[in-house]
Design an enzyme around this catalytic site. Structure first.
Site, mmCIF file in Angstrom:
data_model
loop_
_atom_site.group_PDB
_atom_site.id
_atom_site.type_symbol
_atom_site.label_atom_id
_atom_site.label_comp_id
_atom_site.label_asym_id
_atom_site.label_seq_id
_atom_site.Cartn_x
_atom_site.Cartn_y
_atom_site.Cartn_z
ATOM 1 N N GLU A 126 1.363 -4.735 10.978
ATOM 2 C CA GLU A 126 0.903 -3.352 10.848
ATOM 3 C C GLU A 126 1.738 -2.551 11.840
ATOM 4 O OE1 GLU A 126 -1.333 -2.012 8.861
ATOM 5 O OE2 GLU A 126 -2.527 -3.679 8.091
ATOM 6 N N GLU A 162 1.894 3.758 3.025
ATOM 7 C CA GLU A 162 2.441 3.228 4.282
ATOM 8 C C GLU A 162 3.965 3.311 4.263
ATOM 9 O OE1 GLU A 162 0.328 -0.536 4.515
ATOM 10 O OE2 GLU A 162 -1.588 0.497 4.351
ATOM 11 N N HIS A 215 0.857 -1.182 0.000
ATOM 12 C CA HIS A 215 0.000 0.000 0.000
ATOM 13 C C HIS A 215 0.893 1.233 0.000
ATOM 14 C CE1 HIS A 215 -3.289 -2.650 1.886
ATOM 15 N NE2 HIS A 215 -3.559 -2.466 0.599
ATOM 16 N N HIS A 271 3.087 -3.561 6.674
ATOM 17 C CA HIS A 271 2.112 -2.505 6.414
ATOM 18 C C HIS A 271 2.164 -1.482 7.540
ATOM 19 C CE1 HIS A 271 -0.693 -4.842 3.558
ATOM 20 N NE2 HIS A 271 0.248 -5.703 3.866
ATOM 21 N N ARG A 296 -3.317 4.837 -1.954
ATOM 22 C CA ARG A 296 -3.155 3.500 -1.382
ATOM 23 C C ARG A 296 -2.904 2.426 -2.441
ATOM 24 N NH1 ARG A 296 -5.409 -0.084 2.730
ATOM 25 N NH2 ARG A 296 -6.563 -1.808 1.822
#
Lengths: 375, 289
Positions: free
Chosen positions: A311, A112, A109, A237, A167
């Site tokens: 994440e 990020e 993405h 991410h 994104r």
């Protein structure tokens, strides 16, 4: 060779960038353009505490390959939608030992940014320390690291030139009226069944079909070709501070779910020990939201046992626009988590074998001893 | 904890109570069902308690409660963010209304790296028909004494009054996450205004974060109050969408915040897009919005 590479970078960067030119972001674009072709080495002064545009990352990759030529090779995966080359770095200690592959990708993405920053940090840490750090040396005896620093290159460049919060990829749809596929909804894992959209306008647009995007095809065909030897698939991410295990497309759990949670929790603990940052561990469907077509779920389903989504920081204070002042701390703590996972993967494949041998030897000896005493 | 269902009493074999009595109980229950929507007791109104409330849902409800708290406190120097949910219970009924009872810890939004003072809040959050703008009842421990908070707000206010308009900032923070120290109060004030909007828009399934201030239209400080017209980019987590919201607020330390906003929704699930007026106080003096 270098001028050729330079021209190649220029072409790969300027042409698509020109098409997306935005006058109000002149300065940022200038950085992107200026930093593409540098005759000087950037590695000497490369700051791992800053975010880098794609041109610099390309240059960094080739200089890393040149500097650490005994353990690093650079490989071509495929072309992006806007015809840019996708490269991964392979870090491998030459030996006759059998190896298992650890795959890590960052930046599927575009917005990020902390993720590609971590991939670069990870490579740097391994290469600067593999000679004198026993932990990393041990891992490299039987593990090869394959690192894709930026998965969604077109999107990443777009966040530098035009829209910081973009994104998706930059593929064109509906006669050029709509752009971008969510690459992490494009994999062939219960594709577009839930948590994804068939509408190109959506930020979770799953594409025109499973693996429809060139970037997805490039990575998946490579992983597929090596899947027997891949022990661990890590995809990085942000944000949310989570370590996610399969699945997103169902609340059902993988057959090694308990083990994945245990390893994940140990990694979260190691991460927290560094700077006190709290990470939660669980399946995507349980602690995040339903998603289908994710790379992590696909990797698990083709048989890769340790498949995790990380994440990274933060929890929403800055979100995607994480300040550069936090890059170092984020990377340091994430490094601890990743090394913890790798230690567990290593022990599973090599420690267990030697432990098993030790146990069976002890058993045989024990039996012999009891036999002797009976005689 | 087992899922508890409110049984409607039915005549059991061997029930010898007179007919009138047998009717009375269901009638009473019906009345209870009708009237109990707002009374909050878990045993009435067909509320089903969730045996295993999802931590995600509890966190979302806690965030919504905190947005409301921050808006009500109207204190840009004392904004709180969610740290951890300590305890939470959730209920849902047939009308798809959601109720939450929560205890959670908070941190300062503007906390310096390493500064980790935790506050604690308890809240009841009620979503009607999966609609946004939950009713919130929230109390938090005082992380900072009222006098100190007012003093810090006043310091912020003085700093902001010194800033000259037009503000040249385009994006706050910039792409690299950097906020110039002189612009930090702007970010805090923008977050305060956004808190109102995020509270208004939160549902059990949609929750928001403030990503960036994308433009500052107006920054006035005549007649003492700070008049701030800006566009903020909100990030909705479950759809991953970025929603631009134009916000116009008027702030003076220790006074309630006045806010108007308009968000550009690209996709409209249940809520209609369009101008929504906010704030309990009429904004008659802000006629040029």
């Amino acid at each position: 060779m270098k001028p050729l590479l330079g021209t190649f970078y220029l072409l790969g960067m300027l042409v698509p960038g020109w098409l997306g030119y935005d006058r109000s972001l002149t300065q940022q674009r200038q950085e992107v353009v200026d930093k593409v072709v540098s005759p000087w080495s950037i590695l000497e002064t490369y700051s791992y505490n800053r975010y880098h545009p794609m041109g610099e990352i390309y240059q960094w990759m080739s200089e890393i390959r040149e500097k650490y030529t005994e353990v690093v090779t650079q490989h071509f995966l495929g072309m992006t939608y806007e015809s840019r080359p996708m490269y991964y770095l392979k870090i491998s200690q030459p030996s006759s030992n059998p190896k298992k592959i650890i795959w890590m990708d960052c930046g599927i993405h575009a917005r990020e940014w902390i993720a590609p920053a971590f991939c670069q940090w990870f490579v740097k840490e391994i290469l600067q320390n593999y000679e004198d750090n026993s932990r990393i040396r041990r891992l490299l005896k039987n593990l090869d690291f394959y690192v894709l620093p930026v998965f969604n290159i077109d999107g990443y460049i777009y966040t530098w030139t035009t829209d910081r919060l973009w994104r998706k990829s930059r593929s064109s749809h509906n006669n050029g009226t709509c752009f971008g596929t969510d690459l992490n909804r494009n994999f062939d894992a219960s594709w577009c069944s839930i948590g994804a959209s068939h509408n190109c306008e959506s930020l979770t647009f799953c594409g025109t079909g499973p693996m429809s995007e060139p970037e997805t095809k490039a990575v998946s065909s490579f992983i597929e070709s090596k899947k027997e030897n891949i022990a661990c698939f890590l995809t990085m991410h942000s944000y949310g501070q989570l370590i996610l295990v399969p699945y997103g497309y169902t609340k059902n759990k993988s057959n090694n779910h308990e083990e994945l949670i245990q390893v994940g929790q140990k990694a979260a603990n190691a991460l927290k020990a560094k700077h006190g940052t709290n990470y939660r561990v669980g399946s995507s469907a349980d602690i995040l939201y339903a998603t289908s077509g994710s790379s992590r779920d696909w990797a698990r389903d083709i048989g890769i046992p340790f498949s995790y989504t990380f994440e990274l920081r933060d929890n929403g204070t800055y979100g995607f626009v994480l300040p550069e002042t936090q890059i170092q701390a984020t990377c340091e703590e994430t490094m601890e988590a990743v090394l913890s996972v790798l230690d567990d993967v290593y022990e599973k494949y090599w420690y267990t074998n030697s432990a098993r041998k030790a146990k069976s030897t002890a058993l045989v000896l024990g039996l012999l001893m009891s036999f002797m005493s009976l005689l | 904890m087992q899922l508890r269902r409110q049984p409607l009493s039915a005549p059991r074999p061997g029930d010898t109570r007179p007919a009138a009595q047998r009717l009375a109980v269901p009638l009473l229950l019906l009345l209870a069902l009708q009237g109990a929507a707002a009374s909050g007791g878990p045993e009435d109104s067909g509320w089903l308690q969730d045996a295993e409330p999802s931590s995600r849902l509890l966190s979302q409800a806690a965030r919504a409660a905190l947005h409301f708290f921050n808006f009500r406190a109207a204190s840009p120097s004392a904004l709180q963010v969610l740290a951890n949910v300590l305890d939470g219970r959730s209920w849902v009924n047939q009308k798809k209304e959601y109720k939450f009872d929560l205890v959670f810890t908070t941190e300062f939004y503007s906390a310096e790296e390493g500064e980790k003072r935790l506050g604690k809040c308890s809240a009841q959050v009620f979503f009607r028909n999966e609609k946004p703008r939950p009713a919130v009842n929230v109390t938090c421990t005082q992380l900072v004494k009222k006098e100190r908070r007012q003093e810090e707000d006043y310091q912020l206010y003085k700093l902001m009054k010194q800033l000259k308009s037009p503000l040249n900032a385009v994006s706050i923070p910039d792409s690299h996450g950097y906020i110039a120290p002189s612009l930090r109060p702007i970010w805090d004030l923008a977050f305060l205004g956004s808190s109102y909007v995020m509270w208004q828009k939160s549902t059990p399934f949609l929750h928001y974060y403030m990503s960036q201030i994308s433009s500052v239209k107006q920054w006035k400080t005549n007649d003492d109050a700070i008049d701030f017209d800006y566009t903020v980019l909100l990030h909705e987590f479950s759809t991953q969408e970025i929603i631009p919201c134009r916000i116009h607020l008027v702030w003076y330390p220790s006074k309630p915040l006045k806010v108007k906003y308009h968000c550009q929704e690209r996709q409209t699930p249940e809520e209609a897009s369009g101008t929504e007026e906010g704030s309990a106080v009429a904004l008659t003096e802000l006629s040029n919005f």
